[in-house]
Design a protein around this motif. Structure first.
Motif, PDB file in Angstrom:
ATOM      1  N   VAL A 141     -37.041  19.848 -23.209  1.00  0.00           N
ATOM      2  CA  VAL A 141     -36.443  18.801 -22.825  1.00  0.00           C
ATOM      3  C   VAL A 141     -37.066  17.771 -21.801  1.00  0.00           C
ATOM      4  O   VAL A 141     -37.700  18.319 -20.763  1.00  0.00           O
ATOM      5  N   VAL A 142     -37.180  16.481 -21.993  1.00  0.00           N
ATOM      6  CA  VAL A 142     -38.023  15.717 -21.370  1.00  0.00           C
ATOM      7  C   VAL A 142     -36.771  14.545 -20.906  1.00  0.00           C
ATOM      8  O   VAL A 142     -36.354  13.882 -21.765  1.00  0.00           O
ATOM      9  N   PRO A 143     -36.958  14.020 -19.427  1.00  0.00           N
ATOM     10  CA  PRO A 143     -36.248  12.966 -19.382  1.00  0.00           C
ATOM     11  C   PRO A 143     -36.646  11.759 -19.473  1.00  0.00           C
ATOM     12  O   PRO A 143     -37.626  11.593 -19.634  1.00  0.00           O
ATOM     13  N   ASN A 144     -35.866  10.626 -19.754  1.00  0.00           N
ATOM     14  CA  ASN A 144     -36.263   9.138 -19.755  1.00  0.00           C
ATOM     15  C   ASN A 144     -37.316   8.784 -21.062  1.00  0.00           C
ATOM     16  O   ASN A 144     -38.154   7.972 -20.733  1.00  0.00           O
ATOM     17  N   VAL A 145     -37.217   9.452 -22.042  1.00  0.00           N
ATOM     18  CA  VAL A 145     -37.874   9.249 -23.107  1.00  0.00           C
ATOM     19  C   VAL A 145     -36.771   9.419 -24.452  1.00  0.00           C
ATOM     20  O   VAL A 145     -35.893  10.089 -24.140  1.00  0.00           O
ATOM     21  N   SER A 146     -37.055   8.640 -25.464  1.00  0.00           N
ATOM     22  CA  SER A 146     -36.286   9.060 -26.655  1.00  0.00           C
ATOM     23  C   SER A 146     -37.041   9.312 -27.926  1.00  0.00           C
ATOM     24  O   SER A 146     -36.488   9.518 -28.987  1.00  0.00           O
TER      25      SER A 146
END
Length: 438
Positions: A141-146
């Motif tokens: 999981v990665v923050p600030n991306v979609s």
């Protein structure tokens, strides 16, 4: 994803090669398994100040898996939506819906599915494509991306560094599309939990998916408590560690987490590289560290389990002693019944290989209800197939055939397409054949 613990053990016992990955040209078929309704979960009030649960929350929330400390509390503020993207396997939508329902009902999170733009995007891509970005991760999981495209563009920047996040606005979860339905579900549980809440894993937690031992594959009551605490109205994004501790009535000091020497030894013992001899040495080293540290929690139990698993094929007396010591510890730990079922599977396989089909059948029967409650289809199918081989040895081929047929839906969900199911059946049959050749 790393091979499930029980399959690796069966391969060691049967001297078989690691099974091939599921081909992306033959995606898992849609399968239906019924675990029944999750056991009723009673929503708990915020634990009292200074309780072990508040300290667990601090240790999980203010550190990352790599040991890096976090100074700021972050979460999503307001409603959360989740959408599937890419080549989603047929079972993913149903499993995600069930998970979202649990998060709403058990953790009190305002979360719902979406078809358009979403707070959290779950994107499916081939395992090979994801490994190029995260070679050691099964899913992540990665923050600030979609999207995966966003992540490729921002990879290595502070934008996708969890340590810089003070309020969660968006995140993306990346899961292989060419894997078994159960591994997809397991990734949904673990990565969505981390997208929403704690970013750390602790081996000492015996009743949690926030643990790299891989025993628990769906969110537990403990995990729901951690998520409920994360979204408590007493807390808000941007709070410091000291502010959160004051609200919880506990110490702001975060525990040291998993000692690096022990963690490295466990990873070497249970990894897919290195010779069996090297891995045995690593398991013994992990056990020695756990004993010298005076631990009596899941870390010591898991150390014994690792030794037993690696010794099962060559040193059965040593393996049995290690499994027995692990079982004594797990029996005293919250959530330890699933670990005991894993040990029963190991012992059943050893009994089958040792020409003791009655004992293999008894152990399988004892473990199966526990495994079904914990929704582990792959382990359940493995136990059913071990019992089927035991029934063959006991002179009851018709009952064995019926049990193999009953295991098929669980095996397809747990392992993937028929080619993988048949490979597992051959592995277990090879374990049974050891008794005839011994």
């Amino acid at each position: 994803m790393r091979l499930p613990l029980f399959l690796t053990a069966l391969c060691a016992l049967a001297a078989c090669a690691p099974p091939a990955q599921v081909s992306k040209n033959h995606p898992p078929m849609a399968v239906g398994v019924g675990f029944g309704d999750p056991s009723a979960y009673r929503a708990l009030a915020m634990p009292s100040g200074g309780s072990s649960r508040t300290q667990d929350f601090m240790d999980l929330t203010f550190a990352m898996e790599n040991g890096r400390g976090l100074e700021t509390f972050s979460r999503f503020e307001g409603p959360v939506t989740v959408a599937l993207r890419g080549n989603a396997p047929p079972t993913a939508a149903k499993d995600l819906a069930a998970l979202i329902g649990r998060l709403r009902n058990e953790a009190g999170i305002d979360i719902s599915p979406a078809t358009g733009p979403a707070t959290i995007t779950v994107e499916f891509a081939s395992r090979a494509e994801l490994r190029r970005l995260a070679p050691t991760a099964a899913c992540f999981v990665v923050p600030n991306v979609s999207s995966l495209a966003d992540y490729r563009r921002l990879r290595g920047s502070k934008r996708v560094d969890w340590a810089t996040v003070t309020r969660r606005e968006s995140a993306a979860i990346f899961i292989p599309s060419d894997t078994s339905p159960q591994e997809v579900r397991d990734c949904l549980h673990e990565e969505l939990a981390q997208a929403l809440g704690p970013l750390n894993d602790l081996y000492r937690l015996s009743d949690s998916v926030f643990n790299d031992d891989n025993f628990h594959s769906v969110l537990t009551g403990f995990d729901m408590d951690m998520l409920r605490m994360t979204y408590s109205p007493q807390l808000s994004s941007g709070m410091s560690r000291e502010e959160v501790a004051a609200r919880l009535g506990t110490s702001p000091v975060v525990g040291p987490g998993n000692p690096p020497d022990w963690t490295h030894a466990i990873e070497a013992a249970l990894g897919k590289t290195g010779s069996l001899t090297t891995r045995k040495v690593a398991a013994e080293r992990a056990l020695a560290i756990a004993q010298a540290s005076g631990w009596q929690d899941g870390r010591l139990a898991f150390s014994y389990f690792a030794v037993g698993r690696l010794m099962a094929g060559s040193e059965p007396v040593r393996a049995l002693d290690a499994f027995d010591r692990a079982a004594l510890l797990y029996a005293r730990l919250s959530g330890g019944e699933l670990q005991l079922a894993h040990i029963d599977m190991q012992l059943a396989a050893m009994a089958l290989a040792g020409g003791l089909p009655e004992e293999a059948s008894r152990l399988a029967d004892r473990a199966m209800p526990v495994v079904k409650r914990h929704e582990n289809a792959a382990l359940l199918a493995t136990l059913m197939l071990i019992k089927a081989e035991a029934l063959e040895k006991l002179g009851n081929p018709s009952a064995a055939a019926a049990l193999r047929m009953d295991s098929a839906p669980w095996a397809r969900y747990g392992f993937g397409p028929d080619s993988q199911v048949k490979a597992r059946m051959r592995d277990i049959a090879a374990v049974a054949d050891r008794a005839a050749k011994g």
